[in-house]
Design a protein around this motif. Structure first.
Motif, mmCIF file in Angstrom:
data_model
loop_
_atom_site.group_PDB
_atom_site.id
_atom_site.type_symbol
_atom_site.label_atom_id
_atom_site.label_comp_id
_atom_site.label_asym_id
_atom_site.label_seq_id
_atom_site.Cartn_x
_atom_site.Cartn_y
_atom_site.Cartn_z
ATOM 1 N N TRP A 1 0.818 -1.216 0.000
ATOM 2 C CA TRP A 1 0.000 0.000 0.000
ATOM 3 C C TRP A 1 0.852 1.266 0.000
ATOM 4 N N LEU A 2 2.013 1.230 0.672
ATOM 5 C CA LEU A 2 2.848 2.420 0.768
ATOM 6 C C LEU A 2 3.527 2.737 -0.569
ATOM 7 N N ILE A 3 4.167 1.746 -1.151
ATOM 8 C CA ILE A 3 4.863 1.988 -2.411
ATOM 9 C C ILE A 3 3.871 2.259 -3.550
ATOM 10 N N ASN A 4 2.679 1.683 -3.458
ATOM 11 C CA ASN A 4 1.684 1.896 -4.506
ATOM 12 C C ASN A 4 1.094 3.304 -4.495
ATOM 13 N N LEU A 5 1.433 4.093 -3.494
ATOM 14 C CA LEU A 5 1.025 5.507 -3.496
ATOM 15 C C LEU A 5 1.691 6.267 -4.648
ATOM 16 N N VAL A 6 2.836 5.764 -5.115
ATOM 17 C CA VAL A 6 3.558 6.424 -6.214
ATOM 18 C C VAL A 6 3.651 5.533 -7.456
ATOM 19 N N ASP A 7 2.731 4.558 -7.586
ATOM 20 C CA ASP A 7 2.853 3.622 -8.702
ATOM 21 C C ASP A 7 2.730 4.291 -10.072
ATOM 22 N N GLY A 8 2.065 5.414 -10.191
ATOM 23 C CA GLY A 8 1.958 6.122 -11.460
ATOM 24 C C GLY A 8 3.251 6.791 -11.892
#
Length: 189
Positions: free
Chosen positions: A76-83
């Motif tokens: 969830w944390l790293i996926n905050l910047v997945d874009g």
């Protein structure tokens, strides 16, 4: 000694700027901690190249191991910047490839970035250089570790003497690669 000398001479063919002949191949390592690992060879316009990535390899994003062909879904944390990933719609740490074209020494642009599968065929529209990368946020390569093997083979021209498109004439290993006895590195075979 003559055979060993010939092998050493053939290694230099993988140096920067070399152009593979029909059927020749080169194996090299892609560094997960480098934003772009350049294939030391030049692609010729209109020529097809097969890219192969052996299975059962991994590299590490921070402390999380990832398969370069499957990548990692992240948390969830790293996926905050997945874009912000270089390939935003692909998993974290999947192996990517792009074409780099330069005008002069400094004016270079990467185009056509896409994930690499186990076996991919690329035809260069213009003379270009291939660059490989782990799919990550451009500012986060400092915490990446490991290498994966990649093999690039120039395809035979249509109508070659054997009639087969992918015959291998020669395989060249980049001179900077470790020996096959080096543990921690996986060979293609």
């Amino acid at each position: 000694m003559a055979l060993q000398d010939e092998a050493i001479r053939s290694l230099s063919r993988c140096d920067s700027g070399w152009v593979l002949g029909p059927g020749e191949a080169c194996r090299f390592l892609v560094n997960a901690g480098t934003v772009s690992t350049s294939l030391p060879l030049k692609m010729e316009a209109g020529v097809s190249y097969r890219i192969e990535v052996p299975a059962n390899q991994s590299w590490t994003d921070w402390f999380v191991p990832a398969d370069p062909l499957q990548g990692d879904d992240g948390n969830w944390l790293i996926n905050l910047v997945d874009g912000k990933r270089r390939l935003p719609t692909q998993p974290w740490f999947v192996l990517g490839v792009a074409e780099r074209r330069c005008k002069g020494d400094e004016d270079c642009a990467e185009t056509s970035a896409r994930p690499v599968g186990t076996d991919m065929l690329i035809t260069a529209p213009v003379d270009a250089e291939l660059v490989f990368f782990a799919n990550d946020v451009p500012c986060a390569y400092w915490n990446n570790c490991g290498y994966v093997w990649v093999k690039v083979q120039r395809q035979q021209a249509v109508g070659n003497s054997s009639g087969k498109a992918g015959d291998t004439a020669t395989e060249i290993v980049h001179p900077l690669l470790p020996s096959s006895t080096n543990t921690g590195r996986r060979s293609l075979s």
